[in-house]
Write an enzyme that holds these catalytic residues in place. Structure first.
Site, PDB file in Angstrom:
ATOM      1  N   GLN A   1       0.687  -1.203  -0.165  1.00 26.32           N
ATOM      2  CA  GLN A   1       0.121   0.141   0.019  1.00 26.32           C
ATOM      3  C   GLN A   1       0.684   1.344   0.179  1.00 26.32           C
ATOM      4  O   GLN A   1       1.846   1.166   0.456  1.00 26.32           O
ATOM      5  CB  GLN A   1      -0.903   0.032   1.249  1.00 26.32           C
ATOM      6  CG  GLN A   1      -0.127  -0.062   2.495  1.00 26.32           C
ATOM      7  CD  GLN A   1      -1.145  -0.443   3.515  1.00 26.32           C
ATOM      8  OE1 GLN A   1      -0.739  -1.229   4.673  1.00 26.32           O
ATOM      9  NE2 GLN A   1      -2.433   0.017   3.682  1.00 26.32           N
TER      10      GLN A   1
ATOM     11  N   GLU B   1      -8.388   5.191   6.131  1.00 23.57           N
ATOM     12  CA  GLU B   1      -8.248   4.325   7.449  1.00 23.57           C
ATOM     13  C   GLU B   1      -7.943   5.074   8.685  1.00 23.57           C
ATOM     14  O   GLU B   1      -7.405   6.238   8.797  1.00 23.57           O
ATOM     15  CB  GLU B   1      -7.037   3.654   7.032  1.00 23.57           C
ATOM     16  CG  GLU B   1      -6.598   2.691   8.193  1.00 23.57           C
ATOM     17  CD  GLU B   1      -5.605   1.875   8.187  1.00 23.57           C
ATOM     18  OE1 GLU B   1      -5.327   0.807   8.807  1.00 23.57           O
ATOM     19  OE2 GLU B   1      -4.813   1.920   7.166  1.00 23.57           O
TER      20      GLU B   1
END
Length: 272
Positions: free
Chosen positions: A122, A207
């Protein structure tokens, strides 16, 4: 992939603006990174067993709920997703209603972490409000379970247009790349000999990331929209048709509203 991205660019325009921002406490942020205190985590299931605040008519696909992720994920068999890309405008983070002091969140694209959680490739950007109008931004890369690492000499400001891309060249190697279209800068990091990906998931996520053993207090980011969103497979490029929507649920309340089109994912903070 380029043909799909071009189509998305025709359908969806992204506005960008740049304003100054505080970049204080750099040493503190670098120290946290050096200690690997910042850590993105696999999707954590929602604790609550029921949800009463979701308008199901606004979501075109199945909705899932998580304690730390909000966004969209494509789910398939192993060895499916080889790359993920998306473009977003860096938001201005704010303290949530009733909150004060440090609050943060992170926008990123990645491979795996939903149905396969032993590794995640990521890259993305943290946006943090320290107190009041003092805000900072961190551009980073990560191959979970290792912690995230800041890209050096890559400034990010609110309103900048960022393209984030991860590419798995094998299940244990790959690259993470960020392009800042507002400054003309780009950075990339190559990985090798990492824990194996399953390549089952492609995701676009905001997130509530973790520092140490606890999630950070969640900032109000307004809305983050990933445009030109697509995933690469061995047989070509795919959009988000059929993606699972993930809304974030904390303390028994849904705090985001997510919507998806074939080329974009919009993640709105609605309140804690």
């Amino acid at each position: 992939m380029f043909a799909s991205a071009l189509l998305c660019q025709v359908l969806l325009a992204t506005a960008a603006f740049a304003i100054p921002t505080s970049r204080g406490r750099l040493a503190e942020r670098v120290a946290r990174r050096a200690e690997r205190a910042h850590l993105s985590r696999p999707k954590r299931p929602s604790v609550a067993g029921f949800v009463t605040e979701v308008d199901s008519t606004s979501n075109a696909t199945h909705t899932d709920f998580s304690g730390n992720w909000a966004g969209a994920v494509l789910i398939s068999d192993s060895n499916t997703y080889k790359s993920v890309t998306g473009t977003f405008t860096v938001p201005i983070p704010h303290e949530p209603s009733g909150g004060s002091g440090f609050h943060s969140a992170s926008a990123w694209v990645g491979i795996d972490g939903d149905t396969c959680d032993n590794a995640i490739l990521q890259t993305g950007v943290d946006f943090t409000v320290i107190s009041g109008d003092e805000i900072t931004f961190d551009a980073w890369y990560e191959w979970f379970p290792s912690g995230s690492v800041d890209f050096e000499d890559f400034n990010v400001y609110p309103g900048d247009t960022i393209t984030a891309t991860v590419t798995a060249t094998s299940t244990t190697s790959g690259t993470a790349t960020l392009i800042n279209h507002s400054t003309g800068r780009w950075v990339s990091h190559s990985f090798s000999d990492q824990p194996a990906l399953c390549e089952q998931n492609a995701e676009w996520v905001v997130e509530d990331y973790q520092e140490g053993s606890e999630p950070v207090p969640l900032a109000n980011w307004g809305t983050v929209t990933f445009t030109d969103a697509s995933a690469g497979t061995s047989s070509g490029t795919v959009g988000l048709s059929g993606a699972t929507i993930i809304d974030m649920e904390q303390n028994g309340k849904v705090v985001t509203s997510v919507s998806v089109s074939d080329c974009s994912v919009s993640v709105e903070y609605t309140g804690s």
